[in-house]
Design a protein around this motif. Structure first.
Motif, short mmCIF file in Angstrom:
data_model
loop_
_atom_site.label_atom_id
_atom_site.label_comp_id
_atom_site.label_asym_id
_atom_site.label_seq_id
_atom_site.Cartn_x
_atom_site.Cartn_y
_atom_site.Cartn_z
N THR A 12 53.28 0.95 51.34
CA THR A 12 51.89 1.15 50.93
C THR A 12 50.94 0.35 51.82
O THR A 12 49.89 0.85 52.24
CB THR A 12 51.70 0.75 49.45
N ILE A 13 51.31 -0.88 52.12
CA ILE A 13 50.46 -1.72 52.99
C ILE A 13 50.35 -1.09 54.38
O ILE A 13 49.25 -1.03 54.95
CB ILE A 13 51.02 -3.14 53.06
N ARG A 14 51.46 -0.59 54.88
CA ARG A 14 51.42 0.05 56.21
C ARG A 14 50.57 1.32 56.18
O ARG A 14 49.80 1.57 57.11
CB ARG A 14 52.83 0.34 56.71
N ARG A 15 50.69 2.13 55.12
CA ARG A 15 49.84 3.34 54.97
C ARG A 15 48.37 2.93 54.90
O ARG A 15 47.51 3.60 55.48
CB ARG A 15 50.22 4.12 53.71
N TYR A 16 48.08 1.87 54.15
CA TYR A 16 46.70 1.39 54.00
C TYR A 16 46.10 1.01 55.36
O TYR A 16 45.01 1.44 55.71
CB TYR A 16 46.69 0.19 53.04
N ALA A 23 40.22 5.50 60.07
CA ALA A 23 38.99 5.82 59.31
C ALA A 23 39.24 7.01 58.38
O ALA A 23 38.42 7.91 58.26
CB ALA A 23 37.81 6.08 60.25
N ASP A 24 40.40 6.99 57.73
CA ASP A 24 40.83 8.08 56.84
C ASP A 24 40.54 7.67 55.39
O ASP A 24 41.35 7.00 54.75
CB ASP A 24 42.31 8.34 57.05
N TYR A 25 39.38 8.08 54.88
CA TYR A 25 38.95 7.70 53.53
C TYR A 25 39.95 8.13 52.47
O TYR A 25 40.33 7.34 51.60
CB TYR A 25 37.57 8.29 53.23
N ASP A 26 40.39 9.38 52.51
CA ASP A 26 41.33 9.88 51.50
C ASP A 26 42.66 9.13 51.57
O ASP A 26 43.25 8.80 50.54
CB ASP A 26 41.54 11.38 51.64
N GLY A 27 43.14 8.87 52.78
CA GLY A 27 44.38 8.12 52.93
C GLY A 27 44.23 6.70 52.42
O GLY A 27 45.15 6.14 51.80
N LEU A 28 43.08 6.11 52.65
CA LEU A 28 42.80 4.75 52.19
C LEU A 28 42.78 4.68 50.67
O LEU A 28 43.47 3.87 50.06
CB LEU A 28 41.47 4.28 52.76
N THR A 29 42.01 5.55 50.06
CA THR A 29 41.88 5.50 48.60
C THR A 29 43.16 5.92 47.89
O THR A 29 43.37 5.55 46.74
CB THR A 29 40.68 6.34 48.10
N LEU A 49 37.51 -8.57 42.29
CA LEU A 49 37.14 -7.22 41.87
C LEU A 49 38.37 -6.58 41.26
O LEU A 49 39.47 -6.73 41.78
CB LEU A 49 36.65 -6.40 43.06
N ARG A 50 38.18 -5.86 40.19
CA ARG A 50 39.31 -5.26 39.49
C ARG A 50 39.21 -3.73 39.54
O ARG A 50 38.13 -3.18 39.40
CB ARG A 50 39.36 -5.74 38.04
N GLY A 51 40.34 -3.10 39.72
CA GLY A 51 40.40 -1.64 39.73
C GLY A 51 40.49 -1.07 41.12
O GLY A 51 40.33 -1.76 42.11
N GLY A 52 40.80 0.21 41.20
CA GLY A 52 40.93 0.90 42.48
C GLY A 52 39.61 1.11 43.13
O GLY A 52 39.44 1.22 44.29
#
Length: 52
Positions: A12-16, A23-29, A49-52
């Motif tokens: 997950t960290i590597r994907r992030y 600059a991939d917003y959908d991939g980031l979120t 900050l809490r939450g996605g």
């Protein structure tokens, strides 16, 4: 406490970071979870900050 394995966390960290660099917003979120808590280093917001 998360029951996610260290291998899954690393993936997950590597994907992030890949999504950040692309600059991939959908991939980031897609890496965010509803139960996340974000802490910041000194000089940035003082509260987590809490939450996605």
């Amino acid at each position: 406490m998360s029951k996610t394995s260290p291998t899954a966390m690393e993936a997950t960290i590597r994907r992030y970071f890949d999504a950040c660099n692309a600059a991939d917003y959908d991939g980031l979120t897609a890496c965010f979870t509803a139960d996340a808590v974000h802490y910041f280093p000194p000089g940035l917001p003082d509260i987590p900050l809490r939450g996605g």
